[in-house]
Each structure stands twice: as structure tokens, then as C-alpha cells.
Design a protein around this motif. Structure first.
Motif, PDB file in Angstrom:
ATOM      1  N   VAL A   1      -3.629   3.846  10.972  1.00 45.70           N
ATOM      2  CA  VAL A   1      -3.213   4.656   9.732  1.00 45.70           C
ATOM      3  C   VAL A   1      -4.060   4.609   8.505  1.00 45.70           C
ATOM      4  O   VAL A   1      -4.081   5.604   7.497  1.00 45.70           O
ATOM      5  CB  VAL A   1      -2.307   3.444   9.039  1.00 45.70           C
ATOM      6  CG1 VAL A   1      -1.226   4.169   7.630  1.00 45.70           C
ATOM      7  CG2 VAL A   1      -0.944   3.806  10.078  1.00 45.70           C
ATOM      8  N   GLN A   2      -5.361   3.363   8.461  1.00 44.85           N
ATOM      9  CA  GLN A   2      -6.031   3.942   7.531  1.00 44.85           C
ATOM     10  C   GLN A   2      -7.578   4.633   7.647  1.00 44.85           C
ATOM     11  O   GLN A   2      -7.711   5.138   6.884  1.00 44.85           O
ATOM     12  CB  GLN A   2      -6.720   2.117   7.794  1.00 44.85           C
ATOM     13  CG  GLN A   2      -6.238   1.130   7.371  1.00 44.85           C
ATOM     14  CD  GLN A   2      -5.446   0.959   5.825  1.00 44.85           C
ATOM     15  OE1 GLN A   2      -6.423   1.703   5.117  1.00 44.85           O
ATOM     16  NE2 GLN A   2      -4.617   0.776   5.647  1.00 44.85           N
ATOM     17  N   ASN A   3      -7.443   5.103   9.019  1.00 46.61           N
ATOM     18  CA  ASN A   3      -8.695   6.154   9.148  1.00 46.61           C
ATOM     19  C   ASN A   3      -8.139   7.284   8.574  1.00 46.61           C
ATOM     20  O   ASN A   3      -9.193   8.492   8.663  1.00 46.61           O
ATOM     21  CB  ASN A   3      -8.947   6.281  10.841  1.00 46.61           C
ATOM     22  CG  ASN A   3     -10.015   4.814  11.628  1.00 46.61           C
ATOM     23  OD1 ASN A   3     -10.570   4.442  10.456  1.00 46.61           O
ATOM     24  ND2 ASN A   3     -10.439   4.064  11.995  1.00 46.61           N
ATOM     25  N   LYS A   4      -6.872   7.626   9.164  1.00 45.64           N
ATOM     26  CA  LYS A   4      -6.055   8.741   9.490  1.00 45.64           C
ATOM     27  C   LYS A   4      -5.770   8.727   7.515  1.00 45.64           C
ATOM     28  O   LYS A   4      -5.787  10.244   6.947  1.00 45.64           O
ATOM     29  CB  LYS A   4      -4.609   8.068   9.336  1.00 45.64           C
ATOM     30  CG  LYS A   4      -4.086   9.927   9.582  1.00 45.64           C
ATOM     31  CD  LYS A   4      -2.745  10.043  10.361  1.00 45.64           C
ATOM     32  CE  LYS A   4      -1.785   9.492   9.258  1.00 45.64           C
ATOM     33  NZ  LYS A   4      -0.261   9.480  10.380  1.00 45.64           N
ATOM     34  N   ASN A   5      -5.554   8.061   6.116  1.00 48.16           N
ATOM     35  CA  ASN A   5      -5.401   7.630   5.127  1.00 48.16           C
ATOM     36  C   ASN A   5      -7.171   7.937   4.565  1.00 48.16           C
ATOM     37  O   ASN A   5      -7.066   7.612   3.013  1.00 48.16           O
ATOM     38  CB  ASN A   5      -4.597   7.133   4.968  1.00 48.16           C
ATOM     39  CG  ASN A   5      -3.640   7.522   5.210  1.00 48.16           C
ATOM     40  OD1 ASN A   5      -2.538   8.362   4.754  1.00 48.16           O
ATOM     41  ND2 ASN A   5      -2.881   6.871   6.114  1.00 48.16           N
ATOM     42  N   LYS A   6      -8.274   7.468   5.194  1.00 50.78           N
ATOM     43  CA  LYS A   6      -9.296   7.620   3.944  1.00 50.78           C
ATOM     44  C   LYS A   6      -9.712   9.153   3.415  1.00 50.78           C
ATOM     45  O   LYS A   6      -9.777  10.205   3.728  1.00 50.78           O
ATOM     46  CB  LYS A   6     -10.292   7.582   4.639  1.00 50.78           C
ATOM     47  CG  LYS A   6     -11.642   6.395   5.781  1.00 50.78           C
ATOM     48  CD  LYS A   6     -12.151   5.972   6.507  1.00 50.78           C
ATOM     49  CE  LYS A   6     -12.470   5.020   6.556  1.00 50.78           C
ATOM     50  NZ  LYS A   6     -12.844   4.488   8.178  1.00 50.78           N
TER      51      LYS A   6
ATOM     52  N   GLN B   1       4.325   6.956   8.533  1.00 51.46           N
ATOM     53  CA  GLN B   1       3.010   7.529   8.591  1.00 51.46           C
ATOM     54  C   GLN B   1       2.498   6.808  10.598  1.00 51.46           C
ATOM     55  O   GLN B   1       2.038   6.785  10.698  1.00 51.46           O
ATOM     56  CB  GLN B   1       1.668   6.629   8.628  1.00 51.46           C
ATOM     57  CG  GLN B   1       2.529   7.458   7.002  1.00 51.46           C
ATOM     58  CD  GLN B   1       0.895   7.122   5.871  1.00 51.46           C
ATOM     59  OE1 GLN B   1      -0.277   7.639   6.819  1.00 51.46           O
ATOM     60  NE2 GLN B   1       1.003   8.274   5.166  1.00 51.46           N
TER      61      GLN B   1
ATOM     62  N   TYR C   1       1.997  -3.027   4.549  1.00 50.43           N
ATOM     63  CA  TYR C   1       2.568  -1.307   4.896  1.00 50.43           C
ATOM     64  C   TYR C   1       4.289  -2.173   3.886  1.00 50.43           C
ATOM     65  O   TYR C   1       4.897  -2.618   3.748  1.00 50.43           O
ATOM     66  CB  TYR C   1       2.621  -0.903   6.299  1.00 50.43           C
ATOM     67  CG  TYR C   1       1.327  -1.384   6.382  1.00 50.43           C
ATOM     68  CD1 TYR C   1       1.201   0.068   6.114  1.00 50.43           C
ATOM     69  CD2 TYR C   1       0.671  -1.623   7.262  1.00 50.43           C
ATOM     70  CE1 TYR C   1      -0.552   0.874   6.777  1.00 50.43           C
ATOM     71  CE2 TYR C   1      -0.441  -1.619   7.531  1.00 50.43           C
ATOM     72  CZ  TYR C   1      -1.405  -0.119   7.025  1.00 50.43           C
ATOM     73  OH  TYR C   1      -2.498   0.617   7.970  1.00 50.43           O
TER      74      TYR C   1
ATOM     75  N   ASP D   1       0.370   9.143  16.824  1.00 52.51           N
ATOM     76  CA  ASP D   1       1.577   8.227  15.487  1.00 52.51           C
ATOM     77  C   ASP D   1       2.601   7.183  16.818  1.00 52.51           C
ATOM     78  O   ASP D   1       3.367   6.655  15.328  1.00 52.51           O
ATOM     79  CB  ASP D   1       1.760   8.715  14.766  1.00 52.51           C
ATOM     80  CG  ASP D   1       2.840  10.521  15.089  1.00 52.51           C
ATOM     81  OD1 ASP D   1       2.820   9.994  16.233  1.00 52.51           O
ATOM     82  OD2 ASP D   1       3.911  11.201  13.427  1.00 52.51           O
TER      83      ASP D   1
ATOM     84  N   LEU E   1       2.607   2.606   2.663  1.00 55.77           N
ATOM     85  CA  LEU E   1       2.778   3.558   3.413  1.00 55.77           C
ATOM     86  C   LEU E   1       3.589   3.171   4.156  1.00 55.77           C
ATOM     87  O   LEU E   1       4.131   1.929   4.472  1.00 55.77           O
ATOM     88  CB  LEU E   1       1.569   2.825   3.945  1.00 55.77           C
ATOM     89  CG  LEU E   1       0.132   3.835   3.538  1.00 55.77           C
ATOM     90  CD1 LEU E   1      -1.506   3.337   4.225  1.00 55.77           C
ATOM     91  CD2 LEU E   1      -0.293   5.458   3.060  1.00 55.77           C
TER      92      LEU E   1
ATOM     93  N   ASN F   1       1.019  -1.458  -0.045  1.00 54.84           N
ATOM     94  CA  ASN F   1      -0.129   0.374  -0.088  1.00 54.84           C
ATOM     95  C   ASN F   1       0.705   1.410  -0.266  1.00 54.84           C
ATOM     96  O   ASN F   1       0.321   2.110  -0.006  1.00 54.84           O
ATOM     97  CB  ASN F   1      -0.729   0.332   1.146  1.00 54.84           C
ATOM     98  CG  ASN F   1      -0.207   0.072   3.000  1.00 54.84           C
ATOM     99  OD1 ASN F   1       1.069   0.124   3.084  1.00 54.84           O
ATOM    100  ND2 ASN F   1      -1.382  -0.352   3.333  1.00 54.84           N
TER     101      ASN F   1
END
Lengths: 272, 491
Positions: free
Chosen positions: B486-491, B255, B191, B454, B168, B166
Motif C-alpha cells: 500500500v505504501q508503494n502504491k500511494n507513493k 486499498q 491504517y 490488492d 488508508l 494515515n
């Protein structure tokens, strides 16, 4: 791996190395040290950083031949690699505008003193530096010290450079003629011990940067422990600088000799 | 692994068939396999591994003892949730590589855990044999090691599947058990994971701490190499917070950070004479021998091979140190412990191995002071005898000094192994990080997230001193927590 970019002998047993270490060159401050391991079979040894060039990505280390590891390092040349270099470690020197700073460097201890002298000068202090060694050949970095000091006094045991006498004689002279607000002493343990005794008489706050035996250098092993103000401290994470008037130098001197016999044996094997 | 999956797998045809093949009564009639061990009087002079593993036939017979329970309570006892019955049944059908694959679904380091986990307090304590039959549990640990070793020796290491990258970037700080478990799960989620290690070797305590005779370095290296093949990157000689700051790494695109820097600050007892030459922390003593190879003639790092060595403490690390001293040639290698054998925190197996190797146990003894010669070298110690009083907050009976029982014991080397404190380097470099008064990092237990959003943390830097497997459990929990963050942050 870190490449040796430049090597210059100051004397038969003392050399300056400029080593490729871009991250450390950027992040290091006065007072910091690195741990290096020369090759697969080498030991981890601490060396205080004498300077850096962030643009070029290099740090400067000054090394005196005292045993197998330093002898191995001195035998390396420009273009050779040092297997491991890690840092910067230890706490950086607390730099402030205090007034007059009396810096005292003994032998190869002059090297780690240079960035501290420079930082105090750049912070607007009056800096008087006393450099001391057995003889002329062992007085290093005198030119650079002059650049960042208001005055430099050179003392040698044999009088071959500057004046004949000990570091404490030079210090006494300065203390006798003007107010000193802070003193910094770096050199062999015995030199720091007497420098501390000297300033203590006049109640002048004094920092000493200790060079004990270390293994990991990150607080993990405790080989570097010293007694400061009656409490055990780790030089690697609590230091390397401490209030010199609180350091138990006699204990430190004993502990520095922990592996004396092993070192002698190893050096003999190394020469064979 | 969720209960539904475990249940569904249990009802697969091969498992149903297998359960029918041998009657439960016959299975429970079997006797627990014994580990083959090297001769104590030979092994205490070299660094060969003490436990030699189970032979193939023994492993299969042991696997047959497992009843493949409808409610596999053993799994609850495993901090990383290995599907225990499934891997054991794979051994029963002699699909050993398949068994190793099952282990690696949830455990990054099966060959390590099969050796150093305290199974008797975890999975094996929750085994149906222990709980209901009052018999010796299935030797889950021996079987784990068997399957993992079989795979390592087969040359056909399976590489766990990883998700599409992904892109990240995630940083792991420390390459010990917590960091490695975290890195494995994160790379599986897709990741781009980099592990930063301060020392010159990857593996943390597995390399500098646990001796070769209990966990050979080659075993650790194979597992690390597997992580590399999964895509994990390793950077040695790099101290996050020092070599580069957290902000530098954020600017480089990282991240999230998982701090697994370990409990790297040894405790001393603060008694007179403790800074004499010849008195080491167990970390120093073991690091010199394990990481720096000090006992080998052609390596530069020295170590004391004392004739009369006293190791203070009763934990696994104390056992490692005292058995190392014996192997370096000590005539007297002694454990000095202030409580009795019953309260000793070391694994029963380690204590037994130590006793067989000729380690002397001075239990109910406590050092008060050390005496040095004129060169500052330790020459003797003052000990006080203890007796057991009422239980303290740990539930163990409190050691009480016996007045007037002090005596002097000659010793030329002392290893202090009375616990560790959290390494201060990371907390020193992060002003806003919330830490306890002991210096451990405060985290949310569900996600392992610290007070800085983070930054996550786990292992000994959070626990203050625990086991390999608990650290690995933290690594897995943190990976799940960070994945969500991290998924929430990059939504």
C-alpha cells in the motif's frame, strides 16, 4: 440489527415481512437466501428471499409458523428489530432463455418461487405457474404470480380455490398439452419429491430449491447435507437449487425430522 | 523483532543485574512448575476451565529457571516472534504488567495463545533446557498465560501504541486468529482497519470451535475489546463477496484486503450411512454448543446429548468434541482413531486431560459403515481393526486394515472430525483468484499476496487446516507485506 419496515398477514400462520437490509437488497438475486437470528437466544434459520426493493433498501421474507423461531418472528411487529440478518447466501438461480418454463410452488414455497418466475419471464421465456396448497388461505402471492406468468393454475386439496387436486395434477395437465423445456419446483420436501417424479416421466429437466436445517449457512457445519446423484452436497454452498431428479428426497425427509422431538418440547415450553 | 534489538535489550542494566542475582546452576536445579487443574470427575460435568493458571509465587519461581540465554533459540520457535526472555525476566522482577506489555508488542492474543498454543512443539521445543540440558523446558506457555491473565484481571489493560492515522482503508475478512493478528499490526501502522465477520460473533474458531473449558469466551472478548480500543472496527453479519462485492468495497476506498476466512468446510469420510441423523461434523457439534449455547435450556438451538458418542479422529478438535460430549452427559464418550496414541496429532496435554475425564480411546479402529433405525437415526457402526505398517509421506506409520476384524458397535451420536477443507465462498466470488486443487488460496510466502494484487490471504484458507498461532503468524506476515504494497502504491 435489521428493522421490520412492514408486516402483513396472508393468513393466520403466514406473514410477509419487509426488512431493512440495504446491502442485501442491492446484491441479492433470484434463488438466494438469508440466515436470520431473532434474538440473543434464538437459533440461526435460513429463509429464502422473496423479493427486494433496492431503492428503499429492503428485502421481503415470507414466513410460515412451524416452530418456536417462526412463531417468535410472527409475533414481531413493524418497528421491531431482528438481531441478525446475513446474506445473500447460496448460489443464484441460473436464468436463461430456454423456451417454456413450468414453475410449481407449494404452500409457503410459493414465496421463493416468485423472484425465479419473474427472472425467467424477464429473460423472455413462456412461464406457466402451478400454485398448490391445502386450501384457499394458503395460496399466496397469486396476483404477483399472474403478473409474471403467462398462465397460473391454482390447485387446492379441498377445492376451495382453483381446482381440487395436487400440484402434480396441474403439472401433468400442462405437460400433456405443450412442450416444457424446464421445470422449477419449490415447496415442502414431499411436494418437490412428487413434482420431480412427475417431470422425470417426461424427461423434463427440473430444479428444486431445498430447505434443509442449517446452522451457519456458509458451508462451515454440514447440517444441511443432502445426497444428490449419489454424492453428499451442502445445500448452503452447493445449492440451494439442485437437479431435482438426482436429489435423494427420502433421505432429506428423514433429516428434516432430526429434531422433531426437541422441536415439540421447545414449542410447548414456548407456549407456557 | 530483529536480532540486534533483542541483543541490545538483553544488555540493559536490569537484565545484567538480574542474571547475576541467581547462579545458573541454581536456576537449572529448579523443577518445572505444574499447572493446577480442576478435578477430572468434577470438571467433566461442567464447562469450567480445566487449567487454573499458575499462582504468583510459582510463576516467579518458574521465571527464575529461565537462563536469559545469549542466543535465545526459543524465539525462533515462536511463529509471532515474541521476545520470550524479556517477558519472562519481567515476571522474575514481578513487573507482571510489564511482562504483558512485552507480549503485546508482537502478540495480539497472549491470553489465548498462553492457553491453546502447542508450546511443546514450538518455543519450548527450542528452549536451552530441551536442546542442551535434556531437562523439562521453561514453562513458557504457562508464563505467557500468567502475565496475560494478570493484566486482564488487573483492570489496567495497556493499549499498544498506534501510529498517526494515515486515513488508508483496509479490510480484513474473517475475525479469527489470522484476521485479528493482521488487524492489530495494520492499526499499529496507522491504517483505518475494518474486520468483516460472516457470523454474529467476533472471534472465528476461538468462539465457535474451541470450547469454554479450554478457552473461556470472556478471555477472548477482553482481547477483542483491546483491539477495538486500538481503533479496529468490526462489522458482523457481513460476507465480503456476497453482502457487498470486492469491487463495491474498492469503490468505498478500501486499498487492500486480507482474506482470513478459515477452513470452514468439514470433511466427511464418504462411507455408507454417514448422512444418518445423529452424525455431525465436529464443526456443527461444537458450533451448536459453543456459539449457539445449545446445551443451555433457555436457548433455542437444539443439540443431541447422546448416551453413547463416537468421535472419529485424533486431532485437537476431536478431543474438544469428545470432551464436550462427556460434559453433555454421555455415558460412553469414545475416540475412534485409525492409528495409535503415538501418531495422534492432538496435543499431549489434551489427550491426557481426555483420559483423566473418562474418555475411552478406541485406537487402531476405523469406521466402515453406519446403520440407522427406521427414522433414519444412527444406532450402530461397523468398525474395522487396524495395525501399523510402514511410515507414509507424513512420516507416521500407515494404518493397515486387518482383514476379518470387522465388528459392530452401538452408538447414538457420531461426530466426524477428520479435517476441514477451505471455505469456498471467497474463491467462488473471485473468478481471477488462483487457488490450488484443494481450494486453498495461492500466495507468495514472503508477503502473503495472492494472484490479485490488492488481496492477501493467510491462516487456514491458505494452509488448509493448522493452528491458531500459525494463523496469527500469517496475519503478521501479511500485515508487513500489505504495508509495503500500500505504501508503494500511494507513493
Amino acid at each position: 440489527m435489521s428493522k421490520i419496515i412492514e408486516k402483513e398477514f396472508f393468513s393466520e400462520n403466514v406473514a410477509r415481512f419487509e426488512i431493512d437490509a440495504p446491502e442485501i437488497a442491492k446484491s441479492r438475486k433470484a434463488g438466494h437466501f438469508v440466515i436470520i437470528r431473532i434474538d440473543e437466544k434464538g437459533e440461526r434459520i435460513p429463509l429464502t428471499i422473496a423479493g427486494s426493493n433496492p431503492e428503499k433498501g429492503t428485502i421481503t421474507l415470507i414466513v410460515q409458523k412451524v416452530g418456536v423461531s417462526s412463531a417468535k418472528l410472527l409475533a414481531l411487529n413493524e418497528g421491531d428489530d431482528i438481531l441478525d440478518v446475513v446474506g445473500p447466501l447460496g448460489k443464484a438461480t441460473h436464468i436463461d432463455k430456454v423456451g417454456t418454463v413450468l414453475a410449481a410452488g407449494g404452500g409457503v414455497g410459493i414465496a421463493p418461487l416468485l423472484p425465479i418466475v419473474r427472472a425467467f419471464k424477464e429473460a423472455g421465456n413462456r412461464v406457466i405457474t402451478v400454485l398448490a396448497a391445502r386450501n384457499k388461505d394458503l395460496i399466496i402471492l397469486e396476483e404477483q404470480m399472474r403478473k409474471y406468468s403467462d398462465e397460473v393454475i391454482v390447485m387446492t386439496d379441498d377445492g376451495s380455490s382453483g381446482r381440487k387436486g395436487l400440484v402434480t395434477h396441474g403439472m401433468e395437465e400442462v405437460i400433456g398439452r405443450e412442450d416444457v423445456n424446464l421445470s422449477v419446483a419449490i415447496g415442502p420436501a414431499v411436494m418437490m419429491k412428487y413434482a420431480a417424479l412427475t417431470t422425470k416421466k417426461y424427461n423434463i429437466e427440473t430444479l428444486a430449491s431445498l430447505n434443509t436445517i442449517m446452522v451457519d449457512g456458509t458451508g462451515m457445519c454440514g447440517a444441511c447435507r443432502v445426497t444428490v446423484g449419489g454424492k453428499t452436497k451442502f445445500v448452503c454452498v452447493d445449492g440451494p437449487e439442485f437437479d431435482a431428479h438426482q436429489v435423494d428426497f427420502d433421505e432429506m425427509l428423514l433429516r428434516l425430522n432430526a429434531y422433531k422431538q426437541e422441536e415439540v418440547d421447545a414449542y410447548e415450553r414456548f407456549l407456557k | 523483532m530483529d536480532k540486534e534489538t533483542i541483543k541490545a535489550e538483553r544488555t540493559q542494566e536490569w537484565r545484567l543485574d538480574l542474571r547475576k542475582q541467581i547462579k545458573a546452576k541454581e536456576r537449572t536445579a529448579g523443577i518445572r512448575a505444574k499447572m493446577t487443574e480442576r478435578d477430572p470427575n468434577v470438571r467433566n460435568k461442567n464447562s469450567d476451565e480445566v487449567n487454573m493458571g499458575l499462582a504468583r509465587e510459582l510463576a516467579v519461581a518458574e521465571a527464575q529457571r529461565c537462563l536469559d540465554c545469549a542466543n535465545p533459540t526459543c524465539i525462533n520457535g515462536c511463529p509471532v516472534g515474541i521476545n520470550i526472555p524479556k517477558f519472562i525476566k519481567k515476571i522474575e522482577v514481578e513487573d507482571f504488567l510489564g511482562a504483558a506489555k512485552v507480549l503485546k508488542e508482537t502478540n495480539t492474543l497472549p491470553a489465548v495463545c498462553g492457553r491453546v498454543c502447542p508450546q511443546e512443539k514450538q518455543c519450548e521445543a527450542q528452549c536451552f533446557y530441551t536442546l542442551s540440558l535434556k531437562k523439562d523446558p521453561v514453562a513458557i506457555g504457562f508464563l505467557e498465560r500468567f502475565a496475560a491473565d494478570f493484566e486482564q484481571n488487573s483492570g489496567e489493560m495497556s493499549i499498544p501504541e498506534v501510529a498517526e492515522p494515515n486515513g488508508l482503508k483496509i479490510a480484513t475478512i474473517g475475525s479469527g486468529p489470522a484476521g485479528l493478528a493482521f488487524a492489530a499490526d495494520m492499526v499499529r501502522f496507522g491504517y483505518d482497519v475494518t474486520v468483516f465477520e460472516a457470523l454474529h460473533e467476533i472471534g472465528g474458531v476461538l468462539k465457535y470451535g474451541i470450547p469454554e473449558f479450554r478457552l473461556p469466551n470472556t478471555v477472548v472478548d477482553v482481547e477483542i475489546d483491546n483491539l477495538r480500543k486500538m481503533g479496529v472496527k468490526f462489522v458482523k453479519n457481513f460476507i465480503v463477496g456476497r453482502t457487498a462485492s470486492f469491487d463495491d468495497l474498492r469503490k468505498d476506498g478500501y486499498q487492500g484486503f486480507f482474506v482470513a476466512s478459515g477452513a470452514g468446510l468439514p470433511n466427511f469420510m464418504d462411507i455408507p450411512g454417514e448422512n444418518s441423523i445423529g452424525i455431525f461434523s465436529s464443526n456443527e457439534y461444537l458450533t451448536r454448543v459453543n456459539l449457539m449455547n445449545a446445551a443451555k435450556e433457555d436457548y433455542d438451538t437444539p443439540v443431541f446429548s447422546g448416551k453413547s458418542v463416537a468421535v472419529i479422529g485424533g486431532g485437537n478438535t476431536a478431543m474438544d468434541a469428545v470432551r464436550t460430549a462427556k460434559r453433555l452427559g454421555a455415558e460412553h464418550a469414545r475416540i475412534i482413531y485409525r492409528r495409535s496414541l503415538t501418531e495422534m496429532p492432538a496435543r499431549v496435554e489434551e489427550v491426557k486431560h481426555a483420559q483423566e475425564e473418562g474418555i475411552e480411546f478406541l485406537n487402531l479402529n476405523n469406521p466402515l459403515e453406519y446403520f440407522a433405525d427406521k427414522d433414519g437415526r444412527v444406532k450402530s457402526m461397523k468398525l474395522q481393526k487396524m495395525e501399523l505398517g510402514e511410515p507414509d509421506s507424513s512420516g507416521r506409520r500407515r494404518p493397515v486394515p486387518i482383514e476379518g476384524s470387522e465388528y459392530e458397535l452401538e452408538t447414538d451420536t457420531v461426530v466426524v472430525s477428520v479435517g476441514v477443507s477451505p471455505n469456498p465462498l471467497i474463491p467462488q466470488s473471485l473468478k481471477d483468484l488462483e487457488v490450488t486443487r484443494w481450494g486453498t488460496i495461492v500466495v507468495d510466502k514472503e508477503s502473503m499476496q495472492s494472484s490479485i494484487e490488492d488481496i492477501f490471504a493467510g491462516g487456514d484458507i491458505v494452509r488448509g487446516g493448522a493452528t491458531v498461532i500459525l494463523a496469527m503468524g500469517d496475519g503478521r506476515t501479511a500485515a508487513a507485506g500489505m504495508h509495503e504494497y500500500v505504501q508503494n502504491k500511494n507513493k
